[in-house]
Structures are given as structure tokens and as C-alpha cells.
Design a protein around this motif. Structure first.
Motif, PDB file in Angstrom:
ATOM      1  N   ASP A  11      -2.764  42.525   6.223  1.00  0.00           N
ATOM      2  CA  ASP A  11      -3.406  41.888   5.069  1.00  0.00           C
ATOM      3  C   ASP A  11      -4.225  40.675   5.500  1.00  0.00           C
ATOM      4  OD1 ASP A  11      -2.219  43.740   3.418  1.00  0.00           O
ATOM      5  OD2 ASP A  11      -0.539  42.441   2.878  1.00  0.00           O
ATOM      6  N   ALA A  12      -3.657  39.843   6.364  1.00  0.00           N
ATOM      7  CA  ALA A  12      -4.376  38.668   6.858  1.00  0.00           C
ATOM      8  C   ALA A  12      -5.599  39.102   7.664  1.00  0.00           C
ATOM      9  CB  ALA A  12      -3.450  37.809   7.710  1.00  0.00           C
ATOM     10  N   GLY A  13      -5.428  40.141   8.485  1.00  0.00           N
ATOM     11  CA  GLY A  13      -6.543  40.622   9.293  1.00  0.00           C
ATOM     12  C   GLY A  13      -7.692  41.133   8.451  1.00  0.00           C
ATOM     13  N   ALA A  14      -7.378  41.840   7.358  1.00  0.00           N
ATOM     14  CA  ALA A  14      -8.425  42.348   6.469  1.00  0.00           C
ATOM     15  C   ALA A  14      -9.197  41.199   5.835  1.00  0.00           C
ATOM     16  CB  ALA A  14      -7.808  43.235   5.388  1.00  0.00           C
ATOM     17  N   PHE A  15      -8.489  40.168   5.405  1.00  0.00           N
ATOM     18  CA  PHE A  15      -9.122  38.991   4.813  1.00  0.00           C
ATOM     19  C   PHE A  15     -10.035  38.304   5.824  1.00  0.00           C
ATOM     20  CE2 PHE A  15      -9.214  34.431   3.954  1.00  0.00           C
ATOM     21  CZ  PHE A  15      -9.438  34.355   2.595  1.00  0.00           C
ATOM     22  N   LEU A  16      -9.521  38.082   7.029  1.00  0.00           N
ATOM     23  CA  LEU A  16     -10.275  37.364   8.055  1.00  0.00           C
ATOM     24  C   LEU A  16     -11.481  38.170   8.541  1.00  0.00           C
ATOM     25  CD1 LEU A  16      -7.229  36.002  10.063  1.00  0.00           C
ATOM     26  CD2 LEU A  16      -8.785  34.645   8.651  1.00  0.00           C
ATOM     27  N   ALA A  17     -11.335  39.486   8.625  1.00  0.00           N
ATOM     28  CA  ALA A  17     -12.449  40.317   9.075  1.00  0.00           C
ATOM     29  C   ALA A  17     -13.610  40.246   8.094  1.00  0.00           C
ATOM     30  CB  ALA A  17     -11.978  41.764   9.250  1.00  0.00           C
ATOM     31  N   ARG A  18     -13.313  40.327   6.808  1.00  0.00           N
ATOM     32  CA  ARG A  18     -14.362  40.206   5.786  1.00  0.00           C
ATOM     33  C   ARG A  18     -14.998  38.817   5.834  1.00  0.00           C
ATOM     34  NH1 ARG A  18     -15.823  44.452   1.910  1.00  0.00           N
ATOM     35  NH2 ARG A  18     -14.176  46.011   2.044  1.00  0.00           N
ATOM     36  N   LEU A  19     -14.149  37.802   5.953  1.00  0.00           N
ATOM     37  CA  LEU A  19     -14.637  36.420   5.948  1.00  0.00           C
ATOM     38  C   LEU A  19     -15.579  36.172   7.123  1.00  0.00           C
ATOM     39  CD1 LEU A  19     -14.600  33.448   5.028  1.00  0.00           C
ATOM     40  CD2 LEU A  19     -12.479  33.169   6.347  1.00  0.00           C
ATOM     41  N   GLY A  55       5.123  35.868   5.184  1.00  0.00           N
ATOM     42  CA  GLY A  55       5.336  35.048   6.371  1.00  0.00           C
ATOM     43  C   GLY A  55       5.446  33.585   6.034  1.00  0.00           C
ATOM     44  N   ALA A  56       6.342  32.893   6.747  1.00  0.00           N
ATOM     45  CA  ALA A  56       6.592  31.475   6.474  1.00  0.00           C
ATOM     46  C   ALA A  56       5.407  30.608   6.842  1.00  0.00           C
ATOM     47  CB  ALA A  56       7.829  31.007   7.241  1.00  0.00           C
ATOM     48  N   GLY A  57       4.557  31.069   7.771  1.00  0.00           N
ATOM     49  CA  GLY A  57       3.351  30.336   8.097  1.00  0.00           C
ATOM     50  C   GLY A  57       3.604  29.024   8.826  1.00  0.00           C
ATOM     51  N   PRO A  58       2.531  28.262   9.080  1.00  0.00           N
ATOM     52  CA  PRO A  58       2.653  27.002   9.829  1.00  0.00           C
ATOM     53  C   PRO A  58       2.819  25.773   8.944  1.00  0.00           C
ATOM     54  CG  PRO A  58       0.356  27.561   9.610  1.00  0.00           C
ATOM     55  CD  PRO A  58       1.118  28.642   8.887  1.00  0.00           C
ATOM     56  N   GLY A  59       2.924  25.960   7.625  1.00  0.00           N
ATOM     57  CA  GLY A  59       3.003  24.816   6.701  1.00  0.00           C
ATOM     58  C   GLY A  59       1.676  24.620   6.010  1.00  0.00           C
ATOM     59  N   ASP A  60       0.850  23.747   6.550  1.00  0.00           N
ATOM     60  CA  ASP A  60      -0.500  23.517   6.020  1.00  0.00           C
ATOM     61  C   ASP A  60      -1.394  23.202   7.206  1.00  0.00           C
ATOM     62  OD1 ASP A  60      -2.827  22.834   4.688  1.00  0.00           O
ATOM     63  OD2 ASP A  60      -1.850  21.582   3.195  1.00  0.00           O
ATOM     64  N   ALA A  61      -2.227  24.156   7.580  1.00  0.00           N
ATOM     65  CA  ALA A  61      -3.061  23.978   8.780  1.00  0.00           C
ATOM     66  C   ALA A  61      -4.377  24.709   8.594  1.00  0.00           C
ATOM     67  CB  ALA A  61      -2.337  24.504  10.016  1.00  0.00           C
ATOM     68  N   THR A  62      -5.440  24.132   9.133  1.00  0.00           N
ATOM     69  CA  THR A  62      -6.755  24.758   9.126  1.00  0.00           C
ATOM     70  C   THR A  62      -7.139  25.104  10.559  1.00  0.00           C
ATOM     71  OG1 THR A  62      -7.461  23.556   7.155  1.00  0.00           O
ATOM     72  CG2 THR A  62      -9.198  24.443   8.566  1.00  0.00           C
ATOM     73  N   VAL A  63      -7.596  26.346  10.744  1.00  0.00           N
ATOM     74  CA  VAL A  63      -8.010  26.820  12.064  1.00  0.00           C
ATOM     75  C   VAL A  63      -9.307  27.599  11.923  1.00  0.00           C
ATOM     76  CG1 VAL A  63      -5.622  26.944  12.890  1.00  0.00           C
ATOM     77  CG2 VAL A  63      -6.679  28.971  11.868  1.00  0.00           C
ATOM     78  N   SER A  64      -9.895  27.979  13.039  1.00  0.00           N
ATOM     79  CA  SER A  64     -11.068  28.843  13.018  1.00  0.00           C
ATOM     80  C   SER A  64     -10.649  30.248  12.590  1.00  0.00           C
ATOM     81  CB  SER A  64     -11.707  28.897  14.407  1.00  0.00           C
ATOM     82  OG  SER A  64     -12.549  30.026  14.541  1.00  0.00           O
ATOM     83  N   ALA A  65     -11.340  30.807  11.592  1.00  0.00           N
ATOM     84  CA  ALA A  65     -11.006  32.152  11.125  1.00  0.00           C
ATOM     85  C   ALA A  65     -11.188  33.176  12.238  1.00  0.00           C
ATOM     86  CB  ALA A  65     -11.870  32.515   9.920  1.00  0.00           C
ATOM     87  N   SER A  66     -12.246  33.048  13.024  1.00  0.00           N
ATOM     88  CA  SER A  66     -12.488  34.021  14.103  1.00  0.00           C
ATOM     89  C   SER A  66     -11.424  33.897  15.192  1.00  0.00           C
ATOM     90  CB  SER A  66     -13.888  33.821  14.688  1.00  0.00           C
ATOM     91  OG  SER A  66     -14.040  32.509  15.195  1.00  0.00           O
ATOM     92  N   ASP A  67     -10.974  32.672  15.475  1.00  0.00           N
ATOM     93  CA  ASP A  67      -9.913  32.495  16.473  1.00  0.00           C
ATOM     94  C   ASP A  67      -8.604  33.120  15.997  1.00  0.00           C
ATOM     95  OD1 ASP A  67     -11.685  31.128  18.046  1.00  0.00           O
ATOM     96  OD2 ASP A  67     -10.797  29.136  17.740  1.00  0.00           O
ATOM     97  N   LEU A  68      -8.261  32.913  14.734  1.00  0.00           N
ATOM     98  CA  LEU A  68      -7.024  33.487  14.205  1.00  0.00           C
ATOM     99  C   LEU A  68      -7.113  35.007  14.163  1.00  0.00           C
ATOM    100  CD1 LEU A  68      -4.225  33.139  13.016  1.00  0.00           C
ATOM    101  CD2 LEU A  68      -5.271  32.788  10.767  1.00  0.00           C
ATOM    102  N   LEU A  69      -8.261  35.536  13.792  1.00  0.00           N
ATOM    103  CA  LEU A  69      -8.440  36.988  13.779  1.00  0.00           C
ATOM    104  C   LEU A  69      -8.247  37.565  15.177  1.00  0.00           C
ATOM    105  CD1 LEU A  69      -9.216  39.602  12.313  1.00  0.00           C
ATOM    106  CD2 LEU A  69     -11.618  39.015  12.691  1.00  0.00           C
ATOM    107  N   ALA A  70      -8.768  36.888  16.193  1.00  0.00           N
ATOM    108  CA  ALA A  70      -8.614  37.365  17.572  1.00  0.00           C
ATOM    109  C   ALA A  70      -7.147  37.362  17.987  1.00  0.00           C
ATOM    110  CB  ALA A  70      -9.440  36.491  18.519  1.00  0.00           C
ATOM    111  N   VAL A  71      -6.408  36.329  17.592  1.00  0.00           N
ATOM    112  CA  VAL A  71      -4.980  36.267  17.915  1.00  0.00           C
ATOM    113  C   VAL A  71      -4.230  37.421  17.258  1.00  0.00           C
ATOM    114  CG1 VAL A  71      -2.851  34.944  17.569  1.00  0.00           C
ATOM    115  CG2 VAL A  71      -4.929  33.780  18.325  1.00  0.00           C
TER     116      VAL A  71
END
Length: 219
Positions: A11-19, A55-71
Motif C-alpha cells: 500500500d505504501a509503495g503504491a502511494f509513493l510510486a504515484r507520488l 505499521g507502527a511507523g517512525p512516529g512523525d518524520a519527513t523523508v524523501s518519497a523516492s528514497d523511501l520507495l527505493a528502500v
């Protein structure tokens, strides 16, 4: 090393790929509550979009969408380098009210019609006169695509910006399937379209920020 804590990787990957197709340099904000994480992003036409995943996630964090998609694509679990200072947009209130349901097919039709109009005008102009594509795009996006009337209160105008957001982010469902029903929602000065695969939000009235005047040291 901090992990991203996302379990709903598809689900996260689909969101990030579109973004990232819409904005390769976009930041994404992850906000976690009760074992779920909401992914937030700002689209180039001034709309906020969000999708909640497991997923519990990291709390509150902003990252690069492309970097997170690659991970995620590599099956990794680390959180990319934090870029919290890149997030510059207010979020809508947590509490919102559903105003009216809208057929997903109607939203898809409105989005397709606007895209077709943009292509036609870009190619042939208006009455034979060339028109800048950006000016046409902005005019189409600002167009009120539909108006819904709640049981009490004023009519709610839904701009083409929101319609394009839910369509282009894939929130109405997979391509080739019948678009799912959506709901128009309001939260104070915000108007949103809530669909099964995500929500798009935009403030209906932009508030002015008043900055204090600072006296020059020499008067």
C-alpha cells in the motif's frame, strides 16, 4: 539506525510510486498512531494527499518519497535520511464530517474530461489563439467540478484540483476496475474527497499570515 516501521509495504509503495511520478523530488511525511501510519504528501497543484497503512511507523518524520520507495522496493527496513525541514504545509484537523457520497465513475469522468480539454486547448488554442499551457492548466484546476449541499449549512464547492488528486493518485481503485464510491468531507476550512485508497484535502479559504514589522536599528 531507525526503521521505517511500515508493515503495509504494498500500500505504501503504491502511494509513493504515484507520488514520485507526479513529483520526483516530493517529501513524504509519516505520522503514526495506534499501530497505523498515515503517509502525507503535497501535490504540485496545491493539494494534500494521504493514505493510511499498517505499521507502527517512525512516529512523525519527513523523508524523501523516492528514497523511501527505493528502500521498500529493496525489501529494506531502514528509515531514509530525515528531511523534516522540507515539510512546510499545515494538515487538516483530525475530525471531519462527511457531506455527501459521489460515484467514483462520475469523479473519473470529470478528471478525464478536464485532461481532454487541456490537451485540446494546448494543441489548438482558444478561438485560434495560442494560450499558455500553465494558464490553461491553472484555470481548469480552479474550476468548481461539482457542488454538494449538506443537510444543513452552505453548499460545498469541490474544485478540479481535488478531483485530479484522487484520480491521479489512484485513490478510486485499480485501473480497469469500476471506480469506487467516494465521499466529500469538510473539516473547518478544509474540503476533501475521501476514497477507499486515500484522501485528498485542500483549504477552501487560504488564511493570510500577518508578520510583525521589525524596526530598523537606524530608524
Amino acid at each position: 539506525m531507525t526503521g521505517h516501521g511500515l508493515l503495509g509495504v504494498p500500500d505504501a509503495g503504491a502511494f509513493l510510486a504515484r507520488l514520485t511520478r507526479l513529483d520526483p523530488s516530493a517529501p513524504v511525511r509519516l505520522r503514526s498512531t495506534g499501530g497505523r501510519t498515515a503517509l502525507w504528501a503535497h501535490l504540485p497543484w496545491d493539494v494534500l494527499v494521504t493514505r493510511e497503512v499498517a505499521g507502527a511507523g517512525p512516529g512523525d518524520a519527513t523523508v524523501s518519497a523516492s528514497d523511501l520507495l527505493a528502500v521498500l522496493a529493496a525489501g529494506g527496513d531502514r528509515l531514509p535520511e530525515r528531511r523534516d525541514t522540507q515539510w512546510r504545509w499545515a494538515l487538516p484537523p483530525a475530525a471531519s464530517q462527511a457531506v455527501e457520497s459521489v460515484a467514483g465513475a462520475e469523479l473519473a469522468r470529470l478528471a478525464t474530461a478536464a485532461a481532454g480539454t487541456l490537451r485540446e486547448i494546448s494543441a489548438g488554442g482558444v478561438s485560434g489563439r495560442a494560450v499558455g499551457q500553465r494558464a490553461v492548466r491553472d484555470a481548469l484546476l480552479d474550476h468548481v467540478a461539482l457542488v454538494v449541499t449538506p443537510d444543513s449549512g452552505s453548499p460545498v464547492e469541490v474544485s478540479q484540483r481535488l478531483v485530479q488528486a484522487v484520480a491521479r493518485m489512484g485513490f478510486l481503485g485499480p485501473r480497469g476496475s469500476e471506480p469506487a464510491e467516494a465521499r466529500v468531507r469538510v473539516a473547518v476550512s478544509w474540503v476533501g474527497i475521501s476514497a477507499p485508497y486515500g484522501v485528498a484535502w485542500r483549504q477552501s479559504v487560504h488564511k493570510l499570515t500577518v508578520m510583525p514589522m521589525v524596526s530598523h536599528p537606524k530608524g
